[in-house]
Every structure is written in C-alpha cells, then in structure tokens.
Design a protein around this motif. Structure first.
Motif, PDB file in Angstrom:
ATOM      1  N   TYR A 178     -13.905 -28.641 -24.613  1.00  0.00           N
ATOM      2  CA  TYR A 178     -14.171 -27.383 -25.285  1.00  0.00           C
ATOM      3  C   TYR A 178     -15.457 -26.763 -24.738  1.00  0.00           C
ATOM      4  O   TYR A 178     -16.342 -27.467 -24.243  1.00  0.00           O
ATOM      5  N   THR A 179     -15.531 -25.449 -24.856  1.00  0.00           N
ATOM      6  CA  THR A 179     -16.748 -24.712 -24.521  1.00  0.00           C
ATOM      7  C   THR A 179     -17.273 -24.085 -25.805  1.00  0.00           C
ATOM      8  O   THR A 179     -16.564 -23.313 -26.454  1.00  0.00           O
ATOM      9  N   VAL A 180     -18.494 -24.429 -26.173  1.00  0.00           N
ATOM     10  CA  VAL A 180     -19.085 -23.966 -27.431  1.00  0.00           C
ATOM     11  C   VAL A 180     -20.148 -22.914 -27.137  1.00  0.00           C
ATOM     12  O   VAL A 180     -21.000 -23.102 -26.266  1.00  0.00           O
ATOM     13  N   LEU A 181     -20.078 -21.811 -27.874  1.00  0.00           N
ATOM     14  CA  LEU A 181     -21.077 -20.746 -27.785  1.00  0.00           C
ATOM     15  C   LEU A 181     -21.956 -20.848 -29.029  1.00  0.00           C
ATOM     16  O   LEU A 181     -21.694 -20.217 -30.050  1.00  0.00           O
ATOM     17  N   ALA A 182     -22.976 -21.678 -28.945  1.00  0.00           N
ATOM     18  CA  ALA A 182     -23.823 -21.970 -30.103  1.00  0.00           C
ATOM     19  C   ALA A 182     -24.939 -20.943 -30.225  1.00  0.00           C
ATOM     20  O   ALA A 182     -25.474 -20.471 -29.224  1.00  0.00           O
TER      21      ALA A 182
END
Length: 224
Positions: free
Chosen positions: A108-112
């Motif tokens: 997954y790619t998380v945009l925190a």
C-alpha cells in the motif's frame, strides 16, 4: 502489471480485512530514515514572562522531541505508530478501522498528514470532530482515501510505465484507494508524483519512506 485490488471496496461491498503480513518473508534491512520532526511540542513553548522581578522557570528543552526513525523492514503500522508527528493520523486510521490493512502484506501507499493538518481538519468537522461517533463513516472514507493499493515510488512507476498498457494510456497509471475510488498516477520531471482523482490532485515531491509492506509519504494536503 497492476497489483490485485485486495482489501479495497468494490461495488459498494464491505472490504474484507487482509491477513497480517508474514514476517518470515520480510527481507532484513539496515535502512532507516529520520521521520518528520515533531512540531506541535515546539508550538507549545512560549518565552517565560517576568513575575515579581523573577523569570518563571520554563525551558525550551522541555519542548524538544526525541527523533523518531522509520525502518524499511518494519510495516506501515509499526512505523506510523512510532511517529510523534503522525500520531493524529495514525490514531484516526485505527479509529476508522484501517489498521489491519497497515499490518497486512499490501503493498500500500499511504499519504499521511502531520498532526497540525489533522487537527485543523478535525476542528472543521461537526460535533466533536473526527472522533465524534456521528462522523465515523466520514472518517472511514476520509482515511481510506489516503491509502492507495500498490507501492508507488518513482522507481515502481517507471517500471510500470514501461509496459504497453501504460504507454497506450498516455503515461497514466490507474489504481484505487481502499475505499474503491479510482486514482490516476503520473510521474512528472524531477521524480514528482502527481496523484489525481475526481475531486482534484496533489503532487508529492519528497522521497517516500519505504516499508516492508509498501511506502508512505508525508503531505499537508488531502486527496478528498
């Protein structure tokens, strides 16, 4: 080939939580990076005011935060949980019910988002903000929109862009968020990643934090 859209919603169906990542398959790594500096503690510091001819005891040192590290062979869940500057985002991800995905195999790619952005957004929500039970479904959708299926770094995008499918699509890669919303990815000059959906777009120019089950970026804007 695009990764399977495991664990994301499709056709309005409730997503099934993925299995936890099999740690025996994770290759050990000695790569570690400093996480973003915690700024909310610094904002709480105010120079002491003189009181009765004396200076009130207050020290800037008391508002310094210990540096946090992100380890490439740890999961998204482990590293986000260890970041003070991303503590609010992680809390919201857990409350929204997405923690199991952060623990899963992904990728997954998380945009925190940092604490300051999450706190500002929470104040704009009705009731008691993001943690108000009446806002749970909205919170679930909001956080789900910040988690993309696939590990999307400039390196991985370049590999995907070399496929005939990507060339036919004009250099645009398609994936989805955990809410099932379609997202378009484009690699711009300077290794800037442009992420777009039907609501708008944002650009990520910073190097991501590699994880055992994906990658996360720190952004002060939401894809919402």
């Amino acid at each position: 080939m695009l990764p399977l859209l495991a664990g994301c919603t499709t056709n309005g169906q409730k997503p099934e939580p993925p299995n936890r990542q099999n740690l025996t398959l994770v290759r050990p790594s000695d790569v570690a990076r400093l996480l973003p500096e915690e700024t909310s503690l610094r904002r709480q510091y105010h120079p002491p005011l003189p009181r009765a001819g004396r200076v009130a005891p207050d020290s800037r040192v008391a508002y310094e935060a210990i540096p946090n590290m992100s380890y490439a062979d740890n999961s998204l869940d482990d590293n986000l949980a260890g970041s003070i500057e991303l503590a609010d985002y992680y809390t919201m991800a857990v409350k929204a019910g997405w923690q199991r995905w952060l623990q899963g195999g992904g990728p997954y790619t998380v945009l925190a988002m940092p604490n300051q952005q999450i706190e500002a957004l929470s104040r704009s929500w009705p009731g008691q903000g993001m943690l108000d039970p009446v806002n749970h479904q909205r919170l679930k959708f909001f956080i789900g929109q910040t988690i993309l299926v696939g590990k999307w770094t400039p390196h991985h995008l370049r590999k995907e862009l070399a496929t005939p499918e990507a060339r036919r699509a004009g250099g645009v890669i398609q994936t989805r968020t955990l809410t099932g919303e379609p997202v378009s990815l484009r690699l711009l000059p300077g290794d800037v990643i442009q992420i777009s959906n039907r609501e708008g777009s944002l650009r990520i120019g910073r190097r991501g934090y590699k994880q055992s089950n994906g990658v996360f970026y720190v952004t002060d804007r939401e894809l919402y």
